[in-house]
Design an enzyme around this catalytic site. Structure first.
Site, PDB file in Angstrom:
ATOM      1  CB  CYS A   1      -0.799  -0.116   1.281  1.00  0.00           C
ATOM      2  SG  CYS A   1      -2.282   1.265   1.471  1.00  0.00           S
TER       3      CYS A   1
ATOM      4  CB  CYS B   1      -1.526   3.765   7.893  1.00  0.00           C
ATOM      5  SG  CYS B   1      -2.844   4.961   7.034  1.00  0.00           S
TER       6      CYS B   1
ATOM      7  CB  CYS C   1      -0.907  -0.080   8.501  1.00  0.00           C
ATOM      8  SG  CYS C   1      -1.595  -1.309   7.086  1.00  0.00           S
TER       9      CYS C   1
ATOM     10  CB  CYS D   1     -15.832  -6.286   6.448  1.00  0.00           C
ATOM     11  SG  CYS D   1     -17.194  -6.146   7.496  1.00  0.00           S
TER      12      CYS D   1
ATOM     13  CB  CYS E   1     -18.679  -4.086   4.930  1.00  0.00           C
ATOM     14  SG  CYS E   1     -18.070  -2.761   6.059  1.00  0.00           S
TER      15      CYS E   1
ATOM     16  CB  CYS F   1     -18.793   1.226   8.802  1.00  0.00           C
ATOM     17  SG  CYS F   1     -17.387   0.433   9.561  1.00  0.00           S
TER      18      CYS F   1
ATOM     19  NE  ARG G   1     -18.152  -4.580  13.410  1.00  0.00           N
ATOM     20  CZ  ARG G   1     -18.256  -3.527  12.610  1.00  0.00           C
ATOM     21  NH1 ARG G   1     -17.457  -3.016  11.987  1.00  0.00           N
ATOM     22  NH2 ARG G   1     -19.416  -3.830  11.953  1.00  0.00           N
TER      23      ARG G   1
HETATM   24  N1  SAM Z   1      -6.651   0.240   3.038  1.00  0.00           N
HETATM   25  C1  SAM Z   1      -7.808   1.492   3.346  1.00  0.00           C
HETATM   26  C2  SAM Z   1      -7.853   1.919   4.584  1.00  0.00           C
HETATM   27  O1  SAM Z   1      -6.666   1.963   5.251  1.00  0.00           O
HETATM   28  O2  SAM Z   1      -9.164   2.738   3.627  1.00  0.00           O
HETATM   29  C3  SAM Z   1      -8.714   0.257   4.123  1.00  0.00           C
HETATM   30  C4  SAM Z   1      -8.302  -1.432   4.446  1.00  0.00           C
HETATM   31  S1  SAM Z   1      -7.736  -0.704   6.673  1.00  0.00           S
HETATM   32  C5  SAM Z   1      -6.834  -1.710   7.415  1.00  0.00           C
HETATM   33  C6  SAM Z   1      -8.890  -0.494   8.084  1.00  0.00           C
HETATM   34  C7  SAM Z   1      -8.527   0.320   9.034  1.00  0.00           C
HETATM   35  O3  SAM Z   1      -8.232  -0.708   9.594  1.00  0.00           O
HETATM   36  C8  SAM Z   1      -7.676   0.956   8.959  1.00  0.00           C
HETATM   37  O4  SAM Z   1      -8.171   2.172   9.009  1.00  0.00           O
HETATM   38  C9  SAM Z   1      -6.958   1.101  10.982  1.00  0.00           C
HETATM   39  O5  SAM Z   1      -7.997   1.496  11.848  1.00  0.00           O
HETATM   40  C10 SAM Z   1      -6.991  -0.236  11.056  1.00  0.00           C
HETATM   41  N2  SAM Z   1      -5.711  -1.305  11.171  1.00  0.00           N
HETATM   42  C11 SAM Z   1      -5.050  -0.805  10.277  1.00  0.00           C
HETATM   43  N3  SAM Z   1      -4.051  -1.909  11.056  1.00  0.00           N
HETATM   44  C12 SAM Z   1      -4.396  -2.193  11.870  1.00  0.00           C
HETATM   45  C13 SAM Z   1      -3.645  -2.516  13.100  1.00  0.00           C
HETATM   46  N4  SAM Z   1      -2.672  -2.924  13.416  1.00  0.00           N
HETATM   47  N5  SAM Z   1      -4.210  -2.612  13.960  1.00  0.00           N
HETATM   48  C14 SAM Z   1      -5.336  -1.984  14.099  1.00  0.00           C
HETATM   49  N6  SAM Z   1      -6.036  -1.470  13.889  1.00  0.00           N
HETATM   50  C15 SAM Z   1      -5.358  -1.400  12.375  1.00  0.00           C
HETATM   51 FE1  SF4 Z   2      -3.078   1.512   3.336  1.00  0.00          FE
HETATM   52 FE2  SF4 Z   2      -2.739   0.192   5.772  1.00  0.00          FE
HETATM   53 FE3  SF4 Z   2      -3.044   2.636   5.290  1.00  0.00          FE
HETATM   54 FE4  SF4 Z   2      -5.283   1.279   4.867  1.00  0.00          FE
HETATM   55  S1  SF4 Z   2      -4.321   1.180   7.007  1.00  0.00           S
HETATM   56  S2  SF4 Z   2      -4.231   3.058   3.632  1.00  0.00           S
HETATM   57  S3  SF4 Z   2      -3.834  -0.730   4.192  1.00  0.00           S
HETATM   58  S4  SF4 Z   2      -1.336   1.505   4.749  1.00  0.00           S
END
Ligand code: SAM
Ligand code: SF4
Ligand code: DTB
Length: 335
Positions: free
Chosen positions: A60, A64, A67, A104, A135, A195, A267
């Site tokens: 990606c 973040c 992530c 989802c 979702c 959501c 949730r």
């Molecule tokens: N990539 C898309 C986005 O971020 O918009 C969708 C998937 S992303 C994995 C969805 C959400 O998962 C993130 O916004 C975050 O809140 C949560 N998330 C991701 N990695 C996580 C982690 N290591 N621990 C807890 N929540 C996490």
């Molecule tokens: Fe990409 Fe992870 Fe951020 Fe979603 S949460 S935008 S998968 S880096």
């Protein structure tokens, strides 16, 4: 400070000071208020059950800090192309057989291209055809893309605010808070259910948690579903090794979300695998009424289904059943 708790109806005019005061209440007062409000809108012994599937994993472009799917971090998560339609259908059928009512699908994209959206739309149609709620979470969406998803029969779009506007830049720099709010606007404008929630345990303060909840509770419509994630610490990400959050702060946040958004599903999302049964029980008491079920979240382990079933049994909780046409079946219970 005395709080104007809505006896009936929903408030969208919460001030940040009110939200902070709510979170600062003595724990027992906060939980009592949350449990009372919970009972005015929901059966307190029913939990909605969703299952996740990562339909496109890793690589990606976003940064973040929590992530493992960001190409900018050194995690060991294996990259995968977009899954084939039949693999998605098989996973949805298995989730449905295990008791999940919503499926989802998550993709590690900054935003989908129109071609990618076409492929996801075929998945949505197939899962919808099984009689499950659908979702997806695909990153940022244009208004036109949101319209196309709505027309395809999608029920919910997940797009989290993640944290407070003030703390946000310490976690994500590749997408602005404003862009997230814009995507939420597009979702609402086309009549998709929202959501949206956040992650706790990023090193944020209680004031940041108050500001996140304030943002969610003052949206023009409360998100129908509010995921509260606890950081899953993924090796190779900047937040691996972050100081763990006091678990009772997590419970407070769930309770405050319940009070502020009384009719929304709150949730208990990522992070349950490291929570004790007793902590999860407190979260249900605080008004959490939805979970991700199944052995995996997107790329990390979830609490096991055996453990969830045993805990539900101990607490006398049942899975909420959703009729195919989307209506809740009162008293429905999966055992
Ligand atoms: N990539 C898309 C986005 O971020 O918009 C969708 C998937 S992303 C994995 C969805 C959400 O998962 C993130 O916004 C975050 O809140 C949560 N998330 C991701 N990695 C996580 C982690 N290591 N621990 C807890 N929540 C996490
Ligand atoms: Fe990409 Fe992870 Fe951020 Fe979603 S949460 S935008 S998968 S880096
Ligand atoms: C949400 O708020 N949490 C889910 C879902 N929406 C997409 C994702 C949790 C991801 C946890 C880390 C992982 O398994 O990759």
């Amino acid at each position: 400070m005395s709080l104007k708790l809505p006896a009936v109806g929903l408030r969208h005019d919460w001030t940040l000071a009110e939200v902070q005061a709510l979170l600062d209440q003595p724990f027992n007062d906060l939980l009592f208020a949350a449990q009372q409000i919970h009972r005015t809108h929901f059966d307190p012994n029913r939990v909605q059950v969703s299952q996740l599937l990562s339909i496109k994993t890793g690589a990606c472009p976003e940064d973040c800090a929590y992530c493992g799917q960001s190409a900018q971090h050194q995690s060991t998560i294996e990259r995968e192309q977009l899954l084939a339609l039949d693999a998605v259908i098989k996973a949805a059928q298995e989730a449905q057989a295990a008791g999940a009512t919503r499926f989802c699908m998550g993709a590690a994209w900054r935003n989908p291209t129109d071609h990618q959206l076409d492929q996801v739309i075929a998945m949505i149609a197939a899962v919808h055809g099984l009689g499950m709620e659908t979702c997806v979470t695909l990153g940022m969406l244009t208004l036109d893309q949101a319209q196309r998803l709505k027309a395809a029969g999608l029920d919910y779009y997940n797009h989290n605010l993640d944290t407070s506007p003030e703390f946000y830049a310490q976690v994500i720099t590749s997408r602005t808070y404003h862009e997230r709010l814009e995507t939420l606007e597009h979702i609402r404008a086309v009549g998709l259910k929202t959501c949206s929630g956040g992650i706790l345990g990023l090193g944020e303060s209680r004031t940041d948690r108050a500001a996140l909840l304030h943002q969610l509770a003052t949206l023009p419509a409360h998100p129908e579903s509010v995921p509260i994630n606890l950081l899953v610490q993924v090796e190779g990400t900047p937040l691996h090794g972050a100081a763990p959050l006091d678990p009772l702060e997590f419970v407070r946040t769930v309770a405050a979300a319940r009070v502020l958004m009384p009719a929304s599903y709150v949730r208990l999302s990522a992070g349950r695998s490291t929570m004790s049964d007793e902590l999860q029980a407190l979260c249900y008491l605080a008004g959490a009424n939805s979970i991700f079920y199944g052995e995996r979240l997107l790329t990390t382990d979830n609490a096991t289904t055996d453990r969830d079933q045993a805990l539900f049994e101990r607490l006398g909780l049942g899975f909420e059943i959703v009729a195919p046409e989307g209506r809740d079946t009162p008293g429905g219970c999966f055992k």
